[in-house]
Write a protein that holds these residues in place. Sequence first.
Motif, PDB file in Angstrom:
ATOM      1  N   UNK A  67      -7.642  44.238  41.489  1.00  0.00           N
ATOM      2  CA  UNK A  67      -6.861  44.018  42.767  1.00  0.00           C
ATOM      3  C   UNK A  67      -6.480  45.142  43.619  1.00  0.00           C
ATOM      4  N   UNK A  68      -6.838  44.969  44.752  1.00  0.00           N
ATOM      5  CA  UNK A  68      -6.164  46.114  45.846  1.00  0.00           C
ATOM      6  C   UNK A  68      -5.334  45.616  46.578  1.00  0.00           C
ATOM      7  N   UNK A  69      -4.864  44.427  46.885  1.00  0.00           N
ATOM      8  CA  UNK A  69      -3.899  44.017  47.766  1.00  0.00           C
ATOM      9  C   UNK A  69      -3.355  42.552  47.157  1.00  0.00           C
ATOM     10  N   UNK A  70      -2.431  42.228  47.496  1.00  0.00           N
ATOM     11  CA  UNK A  70      -1.472  41.044  47.277  1.00  0.00           C
ATOM     12  C   UNK A  70      -0.781  40.274  48.471  1.00  0.00           C
ATOM     13  N   UNK A  71      -1.345  38.919  48.371  1.00  0.00           N
ATOM     14  CA  UNK A  71      -0.549  38.084  49.413  1.00  0.00           C
ATOM     15  C   UNK A  71       0.427  37.402  48.582  1.00  0.00           C
ATOM     16  N   UNK A  72       1.496  37.675  48.724  1.00  0.00           N
ATOM     17  CA  UNK A  72       2.716  36.916  48.051  1.00  0.00           C
ATOM     18  C   UNK A  72       3.505  35.685  48.665  1.00  0.00           C
TER      19      UNK A  72
END
Length: 319
Positions: A67-72
């Motif tokens: 994973x390179x980014x998260x939408x939380x």
Amino acid sequence: MSWMVTGGAGYIGSHVVRAFGEAGIDVVVLDDLSSGHRDYVPDGVPFVETSLLDTPAVTAALREHGVTGVVHLAGFKYAGVSVREPLHTYTQNVTGTVSLLEAMVAAGVGNLVFSSSAATYGTPRTDLVTETTATSPESPYGESKLIGEWLIADAGRAHGIRHTSLRYFNVVGSGTTQLADTSPHNLFPLVIKALSEGRTPRINGEDYATPDGTNVRDYVHVVDLATSHVSAAQALEGGRELERVYNLGSGDGLSVRQIMDAFAAATGQDFTPEIGPRRAGDPDRIVADGTLAARDIDWAMRHTVTDMVASAWAARPRD
């Protein structure tokens, strides 16, 4: 490039997951299914069933899926209930965000789009909310979202996490008949449940200082919202500088009576809503300005009130 959507089995999260897929971006869902639905996760999308509070499990999932980014999006989202259950709300929304940030730092994940809330504004003195409007949350839920923004900003400064937070009011509609809003507290599901059961929907107050006497709020289509979440993710991944906070707002809003009229037209059920007393503290009109988001993260109101209501009705749960 792979992104994790926390709360990706929920109503909004599942639409964000599909928007990532349509953009050709790999995505993994993390959800504890406390309010989400396993069948909302598309076939072929990796699914991690765990609590956000389990930092080692979240860290392992981030690493395993590159994973390179998260939408939380994960969290406890019921403002009214949060007044009765503040400790639960803070545990899920504040401690959960701390846990996610710890996992991201441990796994070297450097991009975060936080799904915040316009509840951070409380009852603003202006009826058109901008990003410079003072925050003054009036519930543990709104407070927890604002604290989440602070935590993320602090982690950004300390650990280099690139981030932005998206604030919005009422999310409605559906992008597919397979994904319905099942919240027991939101206006659209309440109206749909009443009509499905042969009951008359209710309006709380008709003496507000608005053109038709019912209060005016921001209603935004979930697909438009999902589009901007993905656009923000792409911007961060591409190294663009974003504002710390964006409002995803309509700029003009809709009245409750307009919503009721649209439901009557979309369902073919001609009804006159019952009128109840005002709810304490309900302001006449609160609408958010989405100018900055339109400039930077592809925000636009692409769906009309008819689209919102018709798509929600088509996706209604059926026993």
